[in-house]
Design a protein around this motif. Sequence first.
Motif, PDB file in Angstrom:
ATOM      1  N   ALA A   1       2.925 -12.865  11.807  1.00  0.00           N
ATOM      2  CA  ALA A   1       2.639 -13.685  10.647  1.00  0.00           C
ATOM      3  C   ALA A   1       2.069 -15.029  11.077  1.00  0.00           C
ATOM      4  O   ALA A   1       2.318 -15.515  12.162  1.00  0.00           O
ATOM      5  CB  ALA A   1       3.919 -13.888   9.838  1.00  0.00           C
ATOM      6  N   GLY A   2       1.325 -15.624  10.164  1.00  0.00           N
ATOM      7  CA  GLY A   2       0.779 -16.952  10.412  1.00  0.00           C
ATOM      8  C   GLY A   2      -0.719 -16.974  10.279  1.00  0.00           C
ATOM      9  O   GLY A   2      -1.370 -15.961  10.058  1.00  0.00           O
ATOM     10  N   GLN A   3      -1.264 -18.156  10.409  1.00  0.00           N
ATOM     11  CA  GLN A   3      -2.692 -18.352  10.261  1.00  0.00           C
ATOM     12  C   GLN A   3      -3.445 -18.051  11.554  1.00  0.00           C
ATOM     13  O   GLN A   3      -4.547 -17.561  11.532  1.00  0.00           O
ATOM     14  CB  GLN A   3      -2.941 -19.810   9.853  1.00  0.00           C
ATOM     15  N   PHE A   4      -2.845 -18.375  12.679  1.00  0.00           N
ATOM     16  CA  PHE A   4      -3.500 -18.238  13.973  1.00  0.00           C
ATOM     17  C   PHE A   4      -2.684 -17.348  14.899  1.00  0.00           C
ATOM     18  O   PHE A   4      -1.484 -17.243  14.758  1.00  0.00           O
ATOM     19  CB  PHE A   4      -3.639 -19.609  14.653  1.00  0.00           C
ATOM     20  N   GLN A   5      -3.360 -16.769  15.866  1.00  0.00           N
ATOM     21  CA  GLN A   5      -2.662 -16.079  16.944  1.00  0.00           C
ATOM     22  C   GLN A   5      -2.228 -17.119  17.965  1.00  0.00           C
ATOM     23  O   GLN A   5      -2.948 -18.079  18.192  1.00  0.00           O
ATOM     24  CB  GLN A   5      -3.589 -15.067  17.631  1.00  0.00           C
ATOM     25  N   ILE A   6      -1.071 -16.946  18.554  1.00  0.00           N
ATOM     26  CA  ILE A   6      -0.627 -17.872  19.591  1.00  0.00           C
ATOM     27  C   ILE A   6      -0.812 -17.210  20.948  1.00  0.00           C
ATOM     28  O   ILE A   6      -0.859 -15.995  21.057  1.00  0.00           O
ATOM     29  CB  ILE A   6       0.838 -18.305  19.389  1.00  0.00           C
ATOM     30  N   SER A   7      -0.890 -18.025  21.942  1.00  0.00           N
ATOM     31  CA  SER A   7      -1.079 -17.534  23.293  1.00  0.00           C
ATOM     32  C   SER A   7       0.158 -16.774  23.762  1.00  0.00           C
ATOM     33  O   SER A   7       1.287 -17.185  23.511  1.00  0.00           O
ATOM     34  CB  SER A   7      -1.341 -18.719  24.223  1.00  0.00           C
ATOM     35  N   GLU A   8      -0.087 -15.688  24.467  1.00  0.00           N
ATOM     36  CA  GLU A   8       1.014 -14.930  25.069  1.00  0.00           C
ATOM     37  C   GLU A   8       1.736 -15.792  26.105  1.00  0.00           C
ATOM     38  O   GLU A   8       2.936 -15.683  26.295  1.00  0.00           O
ATOM     39  CB  GLU A   8       0.474 -13.643  25.703  1.00  0.00           C
ATOM     40  N   ARG A   9       0.991 -16.680  26.756  1.00  0.00           N
ATOM     41  CA  ARG A   9       1.599 -17.571  27.748  1.00  0.00           C
ATOM     42  C   ARG A   9       2.566 -18.554  27.097  1.00  0.00           C
ATOM     43  O   ARG A   9       3.591 -18.887  27.682  1.00  0.00           O
ATOM     44  CB  ARG A   9       0.527 -18.338  28.508  1.00  0.00           C
ATOM     45  N   LEU A  10       2.229 -19.021  25.910  1.00  0.00           N
ATOM     46  CA  LEU A  10       3.126 -19.932  25.197  1.00  0.00           C
ATOM     47  C   LEU A  10       4.418 -19.215  24.824  1.00  0.00           C
ATOM     48  O   LEU A  10       5.512 -19.767  24.984  1.00  0.00           O
ATOM     49  CB  LEU A  10       2.437 -20.491  23.953  1.00  0.00           C
ATOM     50  N   LEU A  11       4.308 -17.997  24.355  1.00  0.00           N
ATOM     51  CA  LEU A  11       5.501 -17.208  24.039  1.00  0.00           C
ATOM     52  C   LEU A  11       6.315 -16.939  25.295  1.00  0.00           C
ATOM     53  O   LEU A  11       7.545 -17.037  25.279  1.00  0.00           O
ATOM     54  CB  LEU A  11       5.108 -15.902  23.364  1.00  0.00           C
ATOM     55  N   LEU A  12       5.630 -16.643  26.401  1.00  0.00           N
ATOM     56  CA  LEU A  12       6.324 -16.407  27.670  1.00  0.00           C
ATOM     57  C   LEU A  12       7.035 -17.678  28.132  1.00  0.00           C
ATOM     58  O   LEU A  12       8.181 -17.629  28.588  1.00  0.00           O
ATOM     59  CB  LEU A  12       5.337 -15.917  28.731  1.00  0.00           C
ATOM     60  N   LEU A  13       6.373 -18.820  28.008  1.00  0.00           N
ATOM     61  CA  LEU A  13       7.004 -20.097  28.366  1.00  0.00           C
ATOM     62  C   LEU A  13       8.258 -20.328  27.535  1.00  0.00           C
ATOM     63  O   LEU A  13       9.304 -20.709  28.061  1.00  0.00           O
ATOM     64  CB  LEU A  13       6.017 -21.251  28.164  1.00  0.00           C
ATOM     65  N   HIS A  14       8.179 -20.092  26.227  1.00  0.00           N
ATOM     66  CA  HIS A  14       9.320 -20.261  25.320  1.00  0.00           C
ATOM     67  C   HIS A  14      10.475 -19.359  25.748  1.00  0.00           C
ATOM     68  O   HIS A  14      11.626 -19.803  25.829  1.00  0.00           O
ATOM     69  CB  HIS A  14       8.868 -19.937  23.901  1.00  0.00           C
ATOM     70  N   THR A  15      10.165 -18.104  26.046  1.00  0.00           N
ATOM     71  CA  THR A  15      11.204 -17.139  26.413  1.00  0.00           C
ATOM     72  C   THR A  15      11.832 -17.467  27.764  1.00  0.00           C
ATOM     73  O   THR A  15      13.060 -17.486  27.898  1.00  0.00           O
ATOM     74  CB  THR A  15      10.621 -15.713  26.437  1.00  0.00           C
ATOM     75  N   VAL A  16      10.995 -17.729  28.760  1.00  0.00           N
ATOM     76  CA  VAL A  16      11.506 -17.975  30.114  1.00  0.00           C
ATOM     77  C   VAL A  16      12.275 -19.298  30.165  1.00  0.00           C
ATOM     78  O   VAL A  16      13.390 -19.357  30.707  1.00  0.00           O
ATOM     79  CB  VAL A  16      10.360 -17.944  31.152  1.00  0.00           C
ATOM     80  N   ALA A  17      11.703 -20.351  29.599  1.00  0.00           N
ATOM     81  CA  ALA A  17      12.380 -21.648  29.618  1.00  0.00           C
ATOM     82  C   ALA A  17      13.699 -21.581  28.840  1.00  0.00           C
ATOM     83  O   ALA A  17      14.718 -22.126  29.278  1.00  0.00           O
ATOM     84  CB  ALA A  17      11.475 -22.736  29.045  1.00  0.00           C
ATOM     85  N   GLY A  18      13.695 -20.902  27.696  1.00  0.00           N
ATOM     86  CA  GLY A  18      14.921 -20.762  26.918  1.00  0.00           C
ATOM     87  C   GLY A  18      15.984 -19.965  27.638  1.00  0.00           C
ATOM     88  O   GLY A  18      17.176 -20.296  27.603  1.00  0.00           O
ATOM     89  N   THR A  19      15.565 -18.915  28.323  1.00  0.00           N
ATOM     90  CA  THR A  19      16.511 -18.088  29.081  1.00  0.00           C
ATOM     91  C   THR A  19      17.117 -18.871  30.242  1.00  0.00           C
ATOM     92  O   THR A  19      18.334 -18.853  30.460  1.00  0.00           O
ATOM     93  CB  THR A  19      15.820 -16.815  29.584  1.00  0.00           C
ATOM     94  N   ILE A  20      16.260 -19.578  30.982  1.00  0.00           N
ATOM     95  CA  ILE A  20      16.766 -20.385  32.098  1.00  0.00           C
ATOM     96  C   ILE A  20      17.703 -21.472  31.583  1.00  0.00           C
ATOM     97  O   ILE A  20      18.772 -21.714  32.163  1.00  0.00           O
ATOM     98  CB  ILE A  20      15.607 -20.992  32.911  1.00  0.00           C
ATOM     99  N   ALA A  21      17.320 -22.113  30.488  1.00  0.00           N
ATOM    100  CA  ALA A  21      18.170 -23.157  29.909  1.00  0.00           C
ATOM    101  C   ALA A  21      19.550 -22.610  29.572  1.00  0.00           C
ATOM    102  O   ALA A  21      20.571 -23.223  29.901  1.00  0.00           O
ATOM    103  CB  ALA A  21      17.503 -23.744  28.658  1.00  0.00           C
ATOM    104  N   LEU A  22      19.594 -21.461  28.940  1.00  0.00           N
ATOM    105  CA  LEU A  22      20.887 -20.875  28.563  1.00  0.00           C
ATOM    106  C   LEU A  22      21.677 -20.402  29.775  1.00  0.00           C
ATOM    107  O   LEU A  22      22.898 -20.557  29.810  1.00  0.00           O
ATOM    108  CB  LEU A  22      20.673 -19.727  27.579  1.00  0.00           C
TER     109      LEU A  22
END
Length: 141
Positions: A32-53
């Motif tokens: 959903a949404g107006q634009f496609q987001i970068s797969e790298r941005l999603l990967l950054l969100h996932t990896v950084a969030g996982t490491i943080a937790l």
Amino acid sequence: MSTEILVYILTPLAAVVVVLTRLRLARGDAVAGQFQISERLLLLHTVAGTIALLLWVPFLAFPEDSFLGGSLVGIVALGFFWLTVMAGLLILTRWLPTRGRHADDRATDGWSKGPGLSILAHVGLLVGVSVFTYAYLTSAV
């Protein structure tokens, strides 16, 4: 409610935001949404969030005088949380409106009819990480 209790309540919610964002956006073509987001941005969100937790939970669970409960682990975890928040807020840009004659309509998915769920999750994560930082700086955790 004490800050310490709030941190223990918000920590699993941060995990939910990271996991659900990954699940929702894993299908690159029909999000959903107006634009496609970068797969790298999603990967950054996932990896950084996982490491943080993976750093934050032991920081909360172990005693202060141990390595995992030490201040260095807490600072590094907070750094990764802030990186996750920035990536999450950038993910929200997919909902920005476009103008112009050739602008496409927004795509929708089965999760929601608009940006409400994404805004709630990522602004909530911003507030949660702010609480984590405050709790760390005031030695509440």
